[in-house]
Design a protein around this motif. Structure first.
Motif, PDB file in Angstrom:
ATOM      1  N   THR A 107       0.851  -1.183   0.000  1.00  0.00           N
ATOM      2  CA  THR A 107       0.000   0.000   0.000  1.00  0.00           C
ATOM      3  C   THR A 107       0.893   1.242   0.000  1.00  0.00           C
ATOM      4  O   THR A 107       2.108   1.166   0.238  1.00  0.00           O
ATOM      5  CB  THR A 107      -0.904   0.035   1.240  1.00  0.00           C
ATOM      6  N   GLU A 108       0.294   2.368  -0.229  1.00  0.00           N
ATOM      7  CA  GLU A 108       1.069   3.611  -0.187  1.00  0.00           C
ATOM      8  C   GLU A 108       1.661   3.838   1.195  1.00  0.00           C
ATOM      9  O   GLU A 108       2.811   4.279   1.329  1.00  0.00           O
ATOM     10  CB  GLU A 108       0.190   4.803  -0.591  1.00  0.00           C
ATOM     11  N   SER A 109       0.891   3.528   2.222  1.00  0.00           N
ATOM     12  CA  SER A 109       1.399   3.706   3.591  1.00  0.00           C
ATOM     13  C   SER A 109       2.537   2.729   3.894  1.00  0.00           C
ATOM     14  O   SER A 109       3.474   3.058   4.627  1.00  0.00           O
ATOM     15  CB  SER A 109       0.268   3.552   4.616  1.00  0.00           C
ATOM     16  N   ASP A 110       2.470   1.503   3.324  1.00  0.00           N
ATOM     17  CA  ASP A 110       3.580   0.551   3.476  1.00  0.00           C
ATOM     18  C   ASP A 110       4.856   1.144   2.896  1.00  0.00           C
ATOM     19  O   ASP A 110       5.930   1.089   3.503  1.00  0.00           O
ATOM     20  CB  ASP A 110       3.280  -0.763   2.745  1.00  0.00           C
ATOM     21  N   TRP A 111       4.729   1.690   1.687  1.00  0.00           N
ATOM     22  CA  TRP A 111       5.889   2.275   1.015  1.00  0.00           C
ATOM     23  C   TRP A 111       6.452   3.448   1.819  1.00  0.00           C
ATOM     24  O   TRP A 111       7.650   3.546   2.045  1.00  0.00           O
ATOM     25  CB  TRP A 111       5.492   2.738  -0.382  1.00  0.00           C
ATOM     26  N   ASP A 112       5.557   4.335   2.246  1.00  0.00           N
ATOM     27  CA  ASP A 112       5.993   5.511   2.998  1.00  0.00           C
ATOM     28  C   ASP A 112       6.724   5.106   4.270  1.00  0.00           C
ATOM     29  O   ASP A 112       7.762   5.691   4.616  1.00  0.00           O
ATOM     30  CB  ASP A 112       4.797   6.388   3.352  1.00  0.00           C
ATOM     31  N   ARG A 113       6.207   4.099   4.957  1.00  0.00           N
ATOM     32  CA  ARG A 113       6.847   3.658   6.197  1.00  0.00           C
ATOM     33  C   ARG A 113       8.234   3.084   5.910  1.00  0.00           C
ATOM     34  O   ARG A 113       9.199   3.370   6.632  1.00  0.00           O
ATOM     35  CB  ARG A 113       5.972   2.601   6.899  1.00  0.00           C
ATOM     36  N   GLY A 114       8.357   2.284   4.860  1.00  0.00           N
ATOM     37  CA  GLY A 114       9.650   1.701   4.522  1.00  0.00           C
ATOM     38  C   GLY A 114      10.702   2.753   4.200  1.00  0.00           C
ATOM     39  O   GLY A 114      11.859   2.642   4.601  1.00  0.00           O
ATOM     40  N   ILE A 115      10.298   3.781   3.466  1.00  0.00           N
ATOM     41  CA  ILE A 115      11.225   4.861   3.125  1.00  0.00           C
ATOM     42  C   ILE A 115      11.523   5.714   4.356  1.00  0.00           C
ATOM     43  O   ILE A 115      12.664   6.116   4.593  1.00  0.00           O
ATOM     44  CB  ILE A 115      10.659   5.738   1.996  1.00  0.00           C
ATOM     45  N   ASP A 116      10.503   5.979   5.155  1.00  0.00           N
ATOM     46  CA  ASP A 116      10.681   6.853   6.324  1.00  0.00           C
ATOM     47  C   ASP A 116      11.689   6.291   7.316  1.00  0.00           C
ATOM     48  O   ASP A 116      12.589   6.997   7.765  1.00  0.00           O
ATOM     49  CB  ASP A 116       9.344   7.079   7.033  1.00  0.00           C
TER      50      ASP A 116
END
Length: 253
Positions: A107-116
Motif C-alpha cells: 500500500t502507499e502507507s507501506d511504502w511511505d513507512r519503509g522509506i521513512d
C-alpha cells in the motif's frame, strides 16, 4: 586500536536492541574515547545506555522518533553539537517491525513507512547536525546502508531496497557538498549479520558466504569506527561493504 586525537562527541541512531549493530557501534566509539549519545524510538534505549555506562563508558540516551522533525529538533537541543553522526536507524521498530511484502501488495502507507524508517530518518538527523560540523570545519557522517538495494535484493523488500539504495545516493551527494568543509560522508553496507532479529533462513544464507558464517555486529562496528576516526580524513563518499565477500559470488549454493 583506533584512538581519536581530540575529544569527540558522537550520536548513534537506532541503538535500542541489546544485540544490535547500533549498540556495538556505540560501544566501539566509547571505547575509543568518544562521548556517545544513543537514540532509538522506545525508552529501552535508556537501558542500553545504562548497560554501557556499567562498562565504564561515556554514553547517554535520548528516546526519539527520527521520522518526526520535531523529535529531531529536541534531540539536537539535548545533545548540542557533535563531531560524528552514525545514521544507523532503519529496518523497523519494536512497535512496527520491518515489512516483508511483494511490490504489488504494497500500500502507499507501506511504502511511505519503509522509506521513512530507513531513509527519512537519515535525512532529518543529518539536516539537524550537519550545519554545525560544517561551521566548525570537522565532522564525520557514516550512513548505514546495506548490500540489499545497492547491490542485491530479496523478494518482498522493494521499499527497503529503494531506501538503502537511496542511502548510497545521499552519501555520494553529501560527500561532494561538504568535503571542502572538513566533513566526510561515507557508508557501510552490511550483508548477513547475526543479531537477535536474524531469522533462521538468514542464518542459513549466511553459511553460504565465502567465509561460511554470518558477520557480527562488532565487525560492522569496526568499519564504522574507522570511517568515523580522524585517520579516515581522506576517505569520502566511499561505501565499505561488510559481507564476507558474498556479493562476489555468482553461485550461492
Amino acid at each position: 586500536m583506533i584512538v581519536f586525537r581530540k575529544s569527540r562527541k558522537a550520536l548513534v541512531t537506532g541503538a535500542g536492541a541489546a544485540d544490535g549493530i547500533g549498540v556495538a557501534i556505540a560501544r566501539a566509539l566509547a571505547e575509543a574515547g568518544v562521548s556517545v549519545t544513543i537514540t532509538a524510538s522506545s525508552a529501552r534505549v535508556e537501558q542500553r545506555a545504562a548497560e554501557l555506562r556499567g562498562e565504564g563508558l561515556d554514553v547517554s540516551a535520548f528516546a526519539a522518533d527520527l521520522t518526526l522533525s520535531g523529535d529531531v529538533d529536541r534531540l539536537r537541543s539535548e545533545t548540542g553539537e557533535i563531531d560524528v553522526l552514525v545514521n544507523n536507524a532503519g529496518m523497523g521498530t519494536v512497535a512496527q517491525p520491518a515489512l516483508q511484502r511483494r511490490f504489488l501488495d504494497l500500500t502507499e502507507s507501506d511504502w511511505d513507512r519503509g522509506i521513512d524508517v530507513s531513509l527519512k530518518t537519515a535525512f532529518l538527523s543529518t539536516r539537524g547536525f550537519l550545519a554545525g560540523m560544517v561551521q566548525r570545519g570537522h565532522g564525520r557522517v557514516v550512513n548505514m546502508a546495506s548490500v540489499t538495494g545497492p547491490y542485491v535484493s530479496n523478494e518482498g523488500e522493494a521499499a527497503y531496497s529503494a531506501a538503502k539504495a537511496g542511502m548510497i545516493g545521499l552519501t555520494h551527494a553529501l560527500a561532494l557538498e561538504v568535503g571542502r568543509s572538513g566533513v566526510t560522508v561515507n557508508a557501510v553496507a552490511p550483508g548477513w549479520i547475526a543479531t537477535g532479529a536474524s531469522t533462521p533462513e538468514e542464518l542459513v544464507a549466511a553459511r553460504n558466504t565465502p567465509l561460511g558464517r554470518a558477520g557480527s555486529s562488532e565487525e560492522v562496528a569496526a568499519a564504522v569506527l574507522f570511517l568515523a576516526s580522524d585517520g579516515a580524513s581522506y576517505v569520502n563518499g566511499a561505501v565499505l561493504v561488510v559481507d564476507g565477500g558474498n556479493i562476489l559470488q555468482e553461485r550461492k549454493a
